[in-house]
Design an enzyme around this catalytic site. Sequence first.
Site, PDB file in Angstrom:
ATOM      1  N   HIS A 264      -2.676   3.083   1.025  1.00 31.66           N
ATOM      2  CA  HIS A 264      -3.182   4.318   1.629  1.00 31.66           C
ATOM      3  C   HIS A 264      -4.696   4.157   1.799  1.00 31.66           C
ATOM      4  O   HIS A 264      -5.333   3.482   0.991  1.00 31.66           O
ATOM      5  CB  HIS A 264      -2.862   5.466   0.662  1.00 31.66           C
TER       6      HIS A 264
ATOM      7  N   ASP B  11      -1.951   2.957  -7.799  1.00 34.69           N
ATOM      8  CA  ASP B  11      -1.913   4.216  -7.056  1.00 34.69           C
ATOM      9  C   ASP B  11      -0.482   4.737  -7.136  1.00 34.69           C
ATOM     10  O   ASP B  11       0.388   4.292  -6.395  1.00 34.69           O
ATOM     11  CB  ASP B  11      -2.348   3.970  -5.615  1.00 34.69           C
TER      12      ASP B  11
ATOM     13  N   GLN C  26       2.821   8.242  -4.993  1.00 38.34           N
ATOM     14  CA  GLN C  26       4.180   8.422  -4.488  1.00 38.34           C
ATOM     15  C   GLN C  26       5.242   8.021  -5.514  1.00 38.34           C
ATOM     16  O   GLN C  26       6.427   8.021  -5.201  1.00 38.34           O
ATOM     17  CB  GLN C  26       4.379   7.605  -3.196  1.00 38.34           C
TER      18      GLN C  26
ATOM     19  N   LYS D 100       1.664  16.604  -4.661  1.00 40.77           N
ATOM     20  CA  LYS D 100       2.862  15.870  -4.244  1.00 40.77           C
ATOM     21  C   LYS D 100       3.975  15.963  -5.277  1.00 40.77           C
ATOM     22  O   LYS D 100       5.031  15.364  -5.117  1.00 40.77           O
ATOM     23  CB  LYS D 100       2.512  14.388  -4.011  1.00 40.77           C
TER      24      LYS D 100
ATOM     25  N   CYS E 115      -2.238   7.693   7.104  1.00 43.32           N
ATOM     26  CA  CYS E 115      -3.355   7.178   6.297  1.00 43.32           C
ATOM     27  C   CYS E 115      -3.086   5.770   5.816  1.00 43.32           C
ATOM     28  O   CYS E 115      -3.496   5.397   4.701  1.00 43.32           O
ATOM     29  CB  CYS E 115      -3.637   8.086   5.108  1.00 43.32           C
TER      30      CYS E 115
END
Lengths: 160, 160, 418, 418
Positions: C132, C209, C212, C235, C375
């Site tokens: 991202h 990261d 997600q 999220k 993104c």
Amino acid sequence: MQLESMYQEIILDHYRNPHHKGLREPFASQVHHVNPTCGDEVTMRVDLDGDVISDISYESQGCSISQASASVLTDLLIGKNVEQARAVQETFLQLMQSRGEGHEFAEEHEEVLEDAVAFAGVAQYPARVKCALLSWMAWKDATAQALAVQDETDKDRVKA
Amino acid sequence: MQLESMYQEIILDHYRNPHHKGLREPFASQVHHVNPTCGDEVTMRVDLDGDVISDISYESQGCSISQASASVLTDLLIGKNVEQARAVQETFLQLMQSRGEGHEFAEEHEEVLEDAVAFAGVAQYPARVKCALLSWMAWKDATAQALAVQDETDKDRVKA
Amino acid sequence: MDISPQFLDTDRIREDFPILHRTVHGDKKLVYLDNAATSQSPKQVIDAIVEYYSLHNANVHRGIHVLAEEATALYEGGRDKVAAFINAPREEVVFTKNSSEALNLVANVLGWAGEDYGIRPGDEIVISEMEHHSNIVPWQLTAERIGAKLRWFGITDDGRLDLSNLDELVNERTKVVSLVHVSNILGTVNPIETIVKRAHEVGALVVLDASQSAPHMPLDVTRLGADFVAFTGHKMLGPTGVGVLWGRRDLLEELPPFLGGGEMIQTVTMEKSTYAGLPHKYEAGTPPIAEVVALGAAVDYLTAVGMDNVAAHEHAITEYALKRLQEVDGLRIIGPNTAEDRGAAISFTMGDIHPHDVGQVLDEHGIAVRVGHHCARPVCVRFGIPATTRASFYLYSTPAEVDALVEGLDQVKRFFGV
Amino acid sequence: MDISPQFLDTDRIREDFPILHRTVHGDKKLVYLDNAATSQSPKQVIDAIVEYYSLHNANVHRGIHVLAEEATALYEGGRDKVAAFINAPREEVVFTKNSSEALNLVANVLGWAGEDYGIRPGDEIVISEMEHHSNIVPWQLTAERIGAKLRWFGITDDGRLDLSNLDELVNERTKVVSLVHVSNILGTVNPIETIVKRAHEVGALVVLDASQSAPHMPLDVTRLGADFVAFTGHKMLGPTGVGVLWGRRDLLEELPPFLGGGEMIQTVTMEKSTYAGLPHKYEAGTPPIAEVVALGAAVDYLTAVGMDNVAAHEHAITEYALKRLQEVDGLRIIGPNTAEDRGAAISFTMGDIHPHDVGQVLDEHGIAVRVGHHCARPVCVRFGIPATTRASFYLYSTPAEVDALVEGLDQVKRFFGV
Ligand SMILES: Cc1ncc(COP(=O)(O)O)c(C=O)c1O
Ligand SMILES: Cc1ncc(COP(=O)(O)O)c(C=O)c1O
């Protein structure tokens, strides 16, 4: 259905059969514009003959709205002088910013906008307004650059 | 009234007439501790005689709870050996972390805590627990340092 | 279709989400398939916010009045919940404003750090082509400021991390490897263990990261073995305005602070300041109090459903969606086309129809998908496409919504005369 | 006492604030006098949050579906409201997570900037002894990293900024003057015009920490003449998790970005990125969407009451409170003891009774004040005191609450036997 108000037949026609597409020589200036939110891109060339826009050519990548908008732009602006063309550009910009009043505005300015009246429905979709404006902003930029080049050349000529 | 559960007479007495206050010589170690949330400060000295805590002296700035706590601490720990003192410190820490169960805990450990049972009410006020613990944390730190110094000296003596 | 046993009871779950009951474009039922962009909040989360502001609102940590005590307990209680959710000690849980700030925090303090961990001119930073933008740009900025070199893993044709040059890419010059756990555009779940092993072999730190992954699968930071993990509240059923940085205690203790100000100090003099202990050292200024309280409620909700069950549900939905989507003529999946090691975000192209046009027609039918480069523009460049249409699912998504999407795509084709 | 005409109709206003109707410690009415720490929110603000999550929640800017369009319009609408509130063009309004981040942003980008504005070794940064830690530590960090020199204005005995050495302190080496508009501990309103004039004379930039002014008085950034202004949502009836940085357009355009990531880019390649136009260039990652929407509602509320009226009300309350407090034996005001050029935060000491003890007894009577150094420890050092008790008022504060405070202080003295 609301969709049809955005995707007028005129727009879909221009999208399927874009006019004046492809990059051509000669040209006075070339610009590359990007819509950062969606990645649509356009490379646009403008050529001038005095203050008349003798050609506009382009390569572009993007949705039907941005493609059709570039196509309609070339139809409208090629052959006009810069002042007239800017007036059209200005009117198109106003149309895109008219939100709920797109159709009224388009009707009022039909003479100037010609095929571009078809974009009246797009004005209701803020996220798509940028698609419609991409090539018009590129044209504005390219024309300003072409005029600047002409100015330089004129000065050089006077000096010489 | 709830206030009285925090501000026991014992606490107010120690606050008004603190025991063992003032910095004294000799001392094996000195530390300076700060409560960043409220700015309370304590400078504390510990002196050892073998493994017996021969003196604890201090200068401090702070609220009644932190002042009284330092005073009670000196009463409880001076004269004890390090192991006993650490057991008291550990018990006081547990009291402070007992939240709603402060009074039950204090009752159970009254023999060890002596005057410090008065702080049972403070445990219900999380923001004030840090005030009560400030000098105890300083003492723990100072004692560890004093022991380290002693160790060094012992080693030097052995070497010599 | 028959309902597999791994599906959650979405009828009951959906009752908790007010927004899923609204209609759009007149009377169209909302089919919300944009969960990778942001998730929706159940009423338990919304109620937590209302209750916070209506009864307990105060600034935290510094007050001794009732409201301040209550607000502090609620805020730190939120931290306890998040810590338990990722199996970390509470001191290692730092609240930021979003994932992006968490990643920037790490990129900046590693740039500023001393000997042990500091990135120096000529050092290498490794990311991947499927990151991202929020895990690309911070490292570009740090690399440029310091004169370090940014390198990256490529992507295979089927949307997996290309590990063929792992040992060359991650080498003794590598100071940090910062990698997405689950790609928001491809859906790929990356093999973290392999990366961590190699990175730690050469003494590099690993930043994950998890934007997600944290919302969609059990996440145990202790077992993962990474050094930092970033994720974001909005999220995972939580509110906007809050993100999480988890970091190994010894690192957080040794590294310099990021933002300076109230809350993160121990003592301030005009000449010099000392910094608070963990986690406060990295939380400058008034924190996102209500947001952390609400995130705590979101974590409670997810925990009650069970993260294993959430993962199983999404796996089943993804399997079904991949099958149905691949039946659509002209549709090309960008990313792994099976549900193995795959999250519930599915990107695709539809012949020559631009994703904007796909998304617009779907929207007209009440189906919310995301279109664009998500993104993650380098992924689009890698696959030679301008953009994708992405449908992404969550614990409240249903097979019927997959069907609605597939029907919507038929409408798209009909509309553009393909 | 007689009600002066400048008082607001607090009966009506207080009806809007749910929390003001709660009781504490059994049946004690809450007297909330901790507004300088954080303000309370009216139901209009809380409702805006509920409505956002229940009906419109989506990620902003990148979506073409209905929710994304609605969320974007609401978010950017919040920006329009804040811009109008401070009389600025919308492009100059950047959302941060709080004041502290806004101030750190400026301190960092000035540290990174090129020729024109960049802080270089040996350059001077001027702050004051009455700054909040959030306007001290960021500059200490920047000064230390760069090798610049941090200098500061002193404070006079009556709590005013000591301007006697203005011309020496702010000189040709000065790159930036960062000053609090209204002190959160002393209540002092600083003479910004004088500072701006001198700073601009020597080519220095002026950063204004308006955390305590934006909520309480009309703030026109165009007229103020500063180059940057920072403030924070939670002190102006708004939510936590959002702050505002206003900056002059030409500066924001020229200065480098702060955090990198989604939203703040124009085009990203693995090698290099270009950045979005204002204000997005400074907003990395998913912004505090619901928070900005709620801040917009807070601004609407304040504007409906009228910032002139808010200021007049607070001036009247301050006047009354100063008078009543100075009647209390042993009480010493720390800060200006008249209401001229003064905000509604009043710090004091009570003989030898430690502020913690003062605050604890007041709390028992339902009166919420703040005690401590109020994130402005140098002020306490300056006045040779460990801490203060601070009562701070807002538009919903009443003279009766001042009376309750004064009665509470009598109880304090009685309790400690003074
Ligand atoms: C004068 C002043 N500056 C800065 C701040 C920091 O604001 P925040 O904590 O919202 O970042 C505050 C409030 O705490 C303040 O009163
Ligand atoms: C993989 C990934 N990383 C980072 C982010 C950034 O999260 P945020 O926008 O909350 O900072 C996102 C979401 O936008 C994401 O999907």
